[in-house]
Design a protein around this motif. Structure first.
Motif, PDB file in Angstrom:
ATOM      1  N   GLU A   1       0.832  -1.208   0.000  1.00  0.00           N
ATOM      2  CA  GLU A   1       0.000   0.000   0.000  1.00  0.00           C
ATOM      3  C   GLU A   1       0.865   1.256   0.000  1.00  0.00           C
ATOM      4  OE1 GLU A   1      -3.152   0.229  -0.349  1.00  0.00           O
ATOM      5  OE2 GLU A   1      -3.879  -1.795   0.013  1.00  0.00           O
TER       6      GLU A   1
ATOM      7  N   ASP B   1      -8.858   6.749  -2.776  1.00  0.00           N
ATOM      8  CA  ASP B   1      -8.124   5.524  -3.104  1.00  0.00           C
ATOM      9  C   ASP B   1      -9.072   4.341  -3.254  1.00  0.00           C
ATOM     10  OD1 ASP B   1      -5.810   4.175  -3.706  1.00  0.00           O
ATOM     11  OD2 ASP B   1      -5.391   3.627  -1.642  1.00  0.00           O
TER      12      ASP B   1
ATOM     13  N   GLU C   1     -10.109   2.168  -6.643  1.00  0.00           N
ATOM     14  CA  GLU C   1      -9.912   0.715  -6.695  1.00  0.00           C
ATOM     15  C   GLU C   1     -11.236  -0.017  -6.934  1.00  0.00           C
ATOM     16  OE1 GLU C   1      -5.910   0.233  -3.940  1.00  0.00           O
ATOM     17  OE2 GLU C   1      -7.829  -0.427  -3.154  1.00  0.00           O
TER      18      GLU C   1
ATOM     19  N   ASP D   1     -11.943   0.678 -10.862  1.00  0.00           N
ATOM     20  CA  ASP D   1     -11.095   0.023 -11.877  1.00  0.00           C
ATOM     21  C   ASP D   1     -11.081  -1.504 -11.771  1.00  0.00           C
ATOM     22  OD1 ASP D   1      -9.403  -0.640  -9.760  1.00  0.00           O
ATOM     23  OD2 ASP D   1      -7.858   0.822 -10.276  1.00  0.00           O
TER      24      ASP D   1
ATOM     25  N   THR E   1     -10.175  -3.354  -9.130  1.00  0.00           N
ATOM     26  CA  THR E   1      -9.237  -3.936  -8.169  1.00  0.00           C
ATOM     27  C   THR E   1      -9.965  -4.621  -7.020  1.00  0.00           C
ATOM     28  OG1 THR E   1      -7.549  -2.268  -8.676  1.00  0.00           O
ATOM     29  CG2 THR E   1      -7.338  -3.430  -6.585  1.00  0.00           C
TER      30      THR E   1
END
Length: 285
Positions: free
Chosen positions: A36, A100, A104, A107, A109
């Protein structure tokens, strides 16, 4: 070596813990922290607007208002420091995590992680670890610049440093959980910054980060009490400023018990909200 044997060896290497034991869950989360951090510092815009921004704003204010007179021997460099520390905690917790996680989620993630054996607890341990490390580095840089470049005075008593520690602990927890909850608001990663940054900026302006809190209208001072940054700034002012400045606060005192109560309330409320709103993918997908 067979697949079964390989799995057994891998399990043994991580400490032979049960697959879903609390210790393994925490262990996986702690191992995500370096990852991270690497992703955080690789994002140049995030480093500027989250990590360096408080120090840059502090340097600007301390320079522009350096000649302004304050009662006693207090300098503007010292006066602005507690507010900007509170702002740094807000940026590290709320802005950092809200944007963040929203990106995520957008997209894919989080969708991929949701299809893996990774527990949400492990995911958030990694995120919270990143927030703690980056916020401490951020505050360290801010304080170093304040002291070395502008001659800001740091607290000299153990009691004052104790206040700083518990305000930080409660504040970073409240802001981190609030950031997780806020990440559910942006409808895509592309709009995350446009949604989150204005909220964070407004909260700082009305909470005594950029402006002297006593200069704000009384109704705005009262309204800012609904949010954690106002209480973080007030608690930190109690540690950094002379006791005579307590008269500038809404109740004429530092009200540290009220600071702690409001931050704890925010931790509980934001934790519940983040638990209710977090999804590996957007609901409309």
């Amino acid at each position: 070596m067979s697949t079964t044997q390989a799995s057994t060896v891998a399990s043994t290497r991580v400490g032979a813990l049960p697959s879903f034991s609390p210790l393994r869950t925490i262990s996986l989360g702690l191992r995500r922290i370096p990852l991270e951090l690497k992703m955080y510092f690789r994002a140049g815009d995030q480093v500027f607007f989250t990590f360096l921004f408080p120090t840059l704003i502090y340097s600007l204010f301390a320079t522009v208002f350096s000649e302004q007179d304050l009662p006693g021997e207090l300098t503007m460099a010292t006066y602005y420091l507690p507010g900007l520390i509170a702002g740094a905690i807000l940026l590290s917790g709320v802005q950092n995590l809200a944007t963040d996680i929203a990106v995520e989620k957008s997209d894919g993630t989080l969708k991929r992680l949701g299809g893996s054996p990774l527990s949400p607890v492990s995911y958030f341990v990694g995120k919270l670890g990143q927030v703690i490390v980056t916020s401490l580095l951020q505050i360290g840089l801010l304080v170093a610049v304040a002291v070395l470049a502008f001659g800001a005075q740091l607290p000299t008593t153990a009691e004052a440093w104790g206040i700083i520690v518990w305000v930080y602990v409660l504040g970073i927890a409240a802001c981190a959980f609030a950031g997780i909850a806020l990440s559910a608001v942006p409808r895509s990663g592309k709009t995350a910054s446009a949604v989150v940054i204005p909220i964070v900026l407004v909260l700082q302006f009305v909470s005594g980060v950029y402006l002297q809190f006593s200069m704000l209208p009384e109704w705005l001072q009262t309204a800012s009490g609904l949010f954690p940054v106002r209480w973080m700034a007030q608690g930190l002012r109690a540690a950094f400023l002379p006791d005579t400045w307590a008269a500038q606060e809404p109740n004429g005192s530092w009200d540290l018990w009220l600071v702690a109560l409001n931050l704890v309330a925010w931790i509980v409320a934001a934790l519940v909200l983040s638990r209710l709103t977090f999804r590996w993918i957007h609901k409309d997908r």
